[in-house]
Motif scaffolding. Structure first.
Motif, PDB file in Angstrom:
ATOM      1  N   GLY A 180      -4.673   3.053   6.646  1.00 52.65           N
ATOM      2  CA  GLY A 180      -6.113   3.156   6.861  1.00 52.65           C
ATOM      3  C   GLY A 180      -6.900   3.266   5.567  1.00 52.65           C
TER       4      GLY A 180
ATOM      5  N   ASP B 116      -6.563  -5.883   2.225  1.00 55.06           N
ATOM      6  CA  ASP B 116      -6.899  -5.703   3.643  1.00 55.06           C
ATOM      7  C   ASP B 116      -7.681  -6.886   4.194  1.00 55.06           C
TER       8      ASP B 116
ATOM      9  N   LYS C  94       0.828  -1.214   0.000  1.00 52.33           N
ATOM     10  CA  LYS C  94       0.000   0.000   0.000  1.00 52.33           C
ATOM     11  C   LYS C  94       0.863   1.264   0.000  1.00 52.33           C
TER      12      LYS C  94
END
Ligand code: CTP
Ligand code: MG
Length: 174
Positions: A112, A119, A104
């Motif tokens: 987040g 995820d 990411k």
């Protein structure tokens, strides 16, 4: 047979679920945490892993996941073949989570930020891969069961997030 394998499979991957869910709670309880990457950035200007991956979270995740597996092993001796197996399921889950953060950050996504299906599934796939590499997966855990478990996990993840959003626990639905 399929249902039996699926339920057995759910029990089998439970330590990975616990390992994956523990860090967020552990960090909240501990109240302080140290970033796993030592705040190092790569030449792309982005953090190696970012603030969302901590030493405390890593250790708590592997520890609680493994202990959960050991307790399960005592209660349900037909699920796991060894104590090391519950460790690889838990440690693999955290390796997957951390690898996901690495990917990411390279994609420029902040901690987040949602990155499906990384995820939702990274921890499970990595937990199974590490276990496969070290022990081989149990013979009853066939491809159909694995696909069902992956689909179930994805659905569960989306479902629980929607629920948390609906009851006001989260301010985003994902
Ligand atoms: N966490 C942690 N250590 C880990 C994994 C998670 O401390 N190895 C804690 C962090 O407080 C993190 C929270 O659990 O913010 C939620 O975890 P996760 O969703 O995996 O991290 P994100 O904040 O979404 O960060 P990223 O995008 O890097 O995955
Ligand atoms: Mg996240």
């Amino acid at each position: 047979m399929l249902l039996e394998n699926f339920l057995k499979g759910l029990a089998y991957i439970f330590p990975a679920y616990v390992a994956n869910a523990t860090p967020v709670v552990a960090v909240r309880i501990l109240g302080r945490s140290h970033p796993l990457d030592g705040r190092i950035s790569l030449p792309d200007g982005k953090r190696l892993l970012g603030e969302g991956k901590t030493i405390e979270g890593l250790l708590a995740g592997i520890g609680v996941g493994t202990v959960t597996g050991l307790v399960m092993q005592a209660l349900l001796p037909f699920i796991f073949r060894s104590s090391l197996e519950v460790f690889t399921l838990s440690a693999g889950a955290l390796v997957g989570d951390i690898s996901g953060a690495f990917i990411k950050r390279r994609l420029g996504l902040p901690p987040g930020h949602p990155a499906p299906p990384l995820d939702q599934l990274g921890f499970l796939v990595a937990g199974l891969l590490l276990t496969h590499a070290s022990h081989g997966l149990p013979p009853w855990l066939d491809l159909t069961t694995i696909i069902l478990l992956i689909a179930f996990t994805f659905g569960m993840h989306v479902g629980t997030n929607l629920f948390a959003y609906a009851v006001g626990l989260k301010d985003r639905w994902y």
